[in-house]
Design an enzyme around this catalytic site. Structure first.
Site, PDB file in Angstrom:
ATOM      1  N   ASN A  12      59.643  59.058   6.075  1.00  0.00           N
ATOM      2  CA  ASN A  12      59.504  59.942   4.917  1.00  0.00           C
ATOM      3  C   ASN A  12      58.216  60.753   5.079  1.00  0.00           C
ATOM      4  OD1 ASN A  12      59.350  61.178   2.449  1.00  0.00           O
ATOM      5  ND2 ASN A  12      58.999  59.303   1.264  1.00  0.00           N
ATOM      6  N   LYS A  14      57.223  63.270   3.335  1.00  0.00           N
ATOM      7  CA  LYS A  14      56.681  63.791   2.069  1.00  0.00           C
ATOM      8  C   LYS A  14      56.270  65.259   2.253  1.00  0.00           C
ATOM      9  CE  LYS A  14      55.446  59.096   1.100  1.00  0.00           C
ATOM     10  NZ  LYS A  14      54.647  58.154   0.369  1.00  0.00           N
ATOM     11  N   HIS A 109      62.655  58.440  -5.245  1.00  0.00           N
ATOM     12  CA  HIS A 109      61.363  57.946  -4.738  1.00  0.00           C
ATOM     13  C   HIS A 109      60.363  57.894  -5.891  1.00  0.00           C
ATOM     14  CE1 HIS A 109      57.576  57.751  -2.608  1.00  0.00           C
ATOM     15  NE2 HIS A 109      58.264  57.339  -1.555  1.00  0.00           N
ATOM     16  N   GLU A 210      60.782  49.896  -2.657  1.00  0.00           N
ATOM     17  CA  GLU A 210      59.416  50.349  -2.408  1.00  0.00           C
ATOM     18  C   GLU A 210      58.524  49.986  -3.584  1.00  0.00           C
ATOM     19  OE1 GLU A 210      59.340  53.691   0.654  1.00  0.00           O
ATOM     20  OE2 GLU A 210      59.557  54.633  -1.282  1.00  0.00           O
ATOM     21  N   GLY A 216      51.421  53.954   0.486  1.00  0.00           N
ATOM     22  CA  GLY A 216      50.238  54.729   0.874  1.00  0.00           C
ATOM     23  C   GLY A 216      48.917  54.039   0.585  1.00  0.00           C
ATOM     24  N   SER A 255      53.589  50.956   3.126  1.00  0.00           N
ATOM     25  CA  SER A 255      52.617  50.599   4.176  1.00  0.00           C
ATOM     26  C   SER A 255      53.242  49.757   5.285  1.00  0.00           C
ATOM     27  CB  SER A 255      51.394  49.908   3.560  1.00  0.00           C
ATOM     28  OG  SER A 255      50.776  50.759   2.610  1.00  0.00           O
ATOM     29  N   GLY A 277      53.314  57.079   5.958  1.00  0.00           N
ATOM     30  CA  GLY A 277      52.170  57.357   6.844  1.00  0.00           C
ATOM     31  C   GLY A 277      52.454  57.072   8.312  1.00  0.00           C
TER      32      GLY A 277
HETATM   33  P1  PGA Z   1      53.875  54.598   3.150  1.00  0.00           P
HETATM   34  O1  PGA Z   1      54.983  55.388   2.285  1.00  0.00           O
HETATM   35  O2  PGA Z   1      54.571  54.024   4.369  1.00  0.00           O
HETATM   36  O3  PGA Z   1      52.856  55.658   3.525  1.00  0.00           O
HETATM   37  O4  PGA Z   1      53.304  53.540   2.289  1.00  0.00           O
HETATM   38  C1  PGA Z   1      56.288  54.872   2.154  1.00  0.00           C
HETATM   39  C2  PGA Z   1      57.084  55.758   1.226  1.00  0.00           C
HETATM   40  O5  PGA Z   1      56.541  56.244   0.220  1.00  0.00           O
HETATM   41  O6  PGA Z   1      58.278  55.990   1.464  1.00  0.00           O
END
Ligand code: PGA
Length: 297
Positions: A12, A14, A109, A210, A216, A255, A277
């Site tokens: 993702n 974003k 999301h 999630e 994040g 994460s 990320g």
């Molecule tokens: P993250 O994001 O891996 O940066 O924590 C996951 C997401 O929001 O889909």
């Protein structure tokens, strides 16, 4: 009917990638991935990337150029339900257009669910702008469409009507977890998302758990914390569709990294990840996918 667990990894992006960066990503990603296509097939692993809408056609073209069109899928992020006078929107139809070719839609999301979208958007506006727009503080008027459960349900229906695969996200906030409400929130979001769908339609979905507090933040849910919720989601899916077990991938997001993917995907009810990320750098995303596939096979 119990199927064999299949893996699914979604990146993702974003709003963190520009079109010229997307092209560079796929060139490197393809170079690394090419030697592992067989391993992915053997593990029944699907790989999907959800670029920002401005990068979708570039991403598709890059996948075609690299001969990876059938190997890596594309998802549109948070598409809008109707075509017409909706300034700023990217519709399902645009994303599915042959020149773009997204086969998946990322829906619900937490960054598009209330109140996170408002808070995050407010955080990037400066003080002057805040005054200009009249005291927008996060409590007052809703500047965006909010992906509440009914909207998530409607978007999921739209995706299925068009033959796209919805990736439906659910998850509790830290506040909700600390108040002991995780089960209740998941139950609510899942039954809202699944309401009115036939077992056959449910069988076409992907669900992403999630926890909002893990997105994040570098704070991953422990494998036990994640498994507990995945088990609940598996049970809800079974209630709605007895054919859903292991047919609907239930992936974890928050994460996920190359270092923790193995302990997560080896949990009984975790089928892969939705990765923010760690999906932005081709070598890291590839390392994560391959570690996940190896841990599982
Ligand atoms: P993250 O994001 O891996 O940066 O924590 C996951 C997401 O929001 O889909």
């Amino acid at each position: 009917m119990e199927g064999v667990k299949k893996l699914f990894f979604g990146g993702n992006w974003k709003a963190a990638v520009r079109p010229s960066q997307a092209a560079g990503f796929f060139a490197k990603f393809a170079a690394g991935l090419r030697g592992h296509v067989y391993d992915l097939e053997m593990a029944g692993a699907r790989v999907v990337v959800a670029p920002p809408s401005a990068c979708l056609s570039i991403a598709r073209q890059a996948l075609v150029n690299e001969g990876l069109e059938g190997v890596v899928g594309l998802a549109v992020q948070d598409p809008w339900i109707a075509e017409g006078a909706y300034t700023g929107a990217t519709t399902f139809e645009m994303a599915q257009d042959p020149l773009v070719g997204a086969q998946y839609a990322l829906i619900g999301h937490s960054e598009t669910r209330e109140p996170h979208r408002i808070y995050r958007s407010v955080a990037v506006l400066d003080e002057t702008r805040l005054v200009e727009i009249g005291g927008l503080t996060g409590k007052s008027p809703r500047p965006f469409r909010i992906a509440i459960d009914a909207v998530v349900n409607r978007m999921t229906r739209k995706a299925l009507e068009l033959g796209m695969i919805p990736i439906v996200c659910v998850g509790e906030t830290l506040e909700e977890r600390e108040a002991g409400k995780t089960r209740q929130i998941i139950e609510h979001q899942m039954s809202g998302a699944l309401a009115g769908f036939t077992p056959e339609q449910i069988g076409k979905m992907v669900i992403a758990y999630e926890p909002v507090w893990a997105i994040g933040t570098g704070r991953t849910a422990t494998p036990e914390q994640a498994q507990e919720v995945h088990e609940q989601i598996a049970a809800i899916l079974m209630e709605h569709s007895h054919t859903a077990e292991n047919v609907v991938p239930v992936i974890y997001g928050g994460s996920m990294k190359p270092d923790n993917v193995a302990e997560l995907v080896t949990q009984r009810d975790i089928h892969g990840g939705l990765i923010g990320g760690a999906s932005l750098k081709p070598e890291v995303f590839l390392e994560l996918i391959l570690k996940g596939v190896r841990a599982f096979s």
